[in-house]
Motif scaffolding. Structure first.
Motif: not given
Length: 372
Positions: A60-65, A162-184
């Motif tokens: 129905x929606x077609x690729x790549x959706x 393990x990541x420290x708390x700040x490192x884990x937060x950075x990795x989380x934000x970087x991951x979301x940013x990369x994923x969002x950029x690819x989806x766009x």
């Protein structure tokens, strides 16, 4: 023909509902072997139904959706399963997220990609895909894996791997940013890079596949697609919920065989990724390997880009350490997988041999998971 379609529609509607009823009825008590067998059968049926409804929505929606919808839907439910198992405590709580995400990468990049290339090339001799789009997906997966799974083994702020708390937060934000950029990029800016391509006798891409002249049925109605979308979610919930009920038996079986606890994450990842695997193989058999690669790499990307940020937030309430850094053997397997996948993607066409090479790497991962 109409009767066949109607019959298929009825059982694909009924089975997800029955699976959810079984899930609710056996949630509190499911230790008896007959009940476990019934749960296993319902799990298989839910996987088949998930594939059917995902294909209806994708048509129905077609690729790549279409491939994006299935990848995100499965990953969201997978994240819920990981968090659920982490909060339940147990021997492998600290490494469960890492082991499951790494298993998902190996299964998608080597397993789904490999079997898709093998099936497609075995039937059509050579398969073609857009190297630019697939290459950008692969590079995003590599970047996500490096930030979330490799670097924690080398940083010094956290303890061990393990990541420290700040490192884990950075990795989380970087991951979301990369994923969002690819989806766009995939759905807006360069959507044509991720559409199935036509090819000549040598497997060289000659343009986008003619969707109107390929003999496919007309897209489903909006009502049918909406119902399939709801049933897709129901099927995926049933898959993960039933897999959760089976997980204690899987854990007991792993322990009795003397395998490491990480094997539990591998088995669960195999179950959860089954709908995408079947959908990818079906598309490869139809000479739509680009869709198969979208599913494989999109699932790997979503598995990291959505899981790590969610786990980072969940650690506010979950006690204990979060080990994300890969072990040396896992890093070697990841490096080999990246090198082989790069050589596979760069040409924009593939033979059956490339698919077989990826499947051997998957078999190596599975064997070393059981015998490290």
């Amino acid at each position: 023909m109409t009767a066949t379609i109607r019959g298929r529609f009825q059982w694909t509607v009924a089975l997800p509902v029955l699976a959810l009823v079984l899930l609710a009825a056996t949630w509190a008590n499911h230790d008896a072997w007959p009940v476990l067998v019934l749960i296993g059968a319902a799990l298989v049926a839910s996987v088949v139904c998930a594939v059917h409804h995902a294909e209806v929505v994708a048509h129905k929606v077609g690729e790549p959706f279409g491939s994006l919808i299935l990848a995100v839907a499965v990953t969201v439910i997978e994240v819920g399963l990981i968090v659920m198992l982490m909060t339940s405590g147990g021997e492998g709580t600290s490494t469960y997220a890492r082991d499951t995400v790494f298993a998902a990468i190996m299964i998608t990049v080597n397993g789904i990609l490999g079997i898709s290339l093998l099936v497609g090339a075995a039937k059509h001799h050579l398969v073609s895909f857009n190297a630019a789009g697939t290459g950008s997906a692969l590079s995003t997966v590599v970047a996500l894996a490096a930030v979330c799974l490799v670097l924690p083994s080398f940083t010094t702020s956290g303890e061990g791997r393990e990541y420290s708390v700040s490192q884990l937060a950075f990795a989380a934000v970087a991951s979301l940013a990369l994923y969002a950029a690819f989806v766009f990029t995939q759905t807006v800016r360069h959507r044509d890079f991720f559409l199935p391509v036509s090819s000549d006798d040598q497997g060289r891409a000659t343009g986008l596949l003619d969707e109107d002249g390929d003999g496919h049925a007309d897209p489903p109605s909006s009502r049918e697609a909406g119902l399939s979308a709801a049933l897709l979610v129901a099927s995926l919930v049933a898959v993960v919920g039933l897999a959760k009920l089976l997980s204690p038996s899987i854990e007991d079986g792993v322990k009795s065989l003397g395998f490491p606890y990480a094997v539990v994450g591998v088995v669960i990842a195999l179950l959860v990724l089954a709908p995408e695997s079947i959908a990818a193989v079906r598309n490869a058999a139809r000479d739509r390997v680009q869709t198969s690669l979208n599913l494989a790499l999109g699932s790997a990307m979503a598995s990291i880009g959505l899981t790590i940020p969610t786990i980072a937030v969940a650690m506010i309430w979950v006690d204990g350490p979060l080990v994300l850094g890969l072990e040396p053997t896992q890093m070697v397997l990841l490096a080999i997988t990246v090198a082989v996948a790069t050589l596979t993607v760069v040409q924009g066409r593939a033979k059956a041999l490339q698919g077989f090479v990826h499947l051997v790497l998957l078999a190596t991962f599975l064997f070393l998971s059981m015998q490290p």
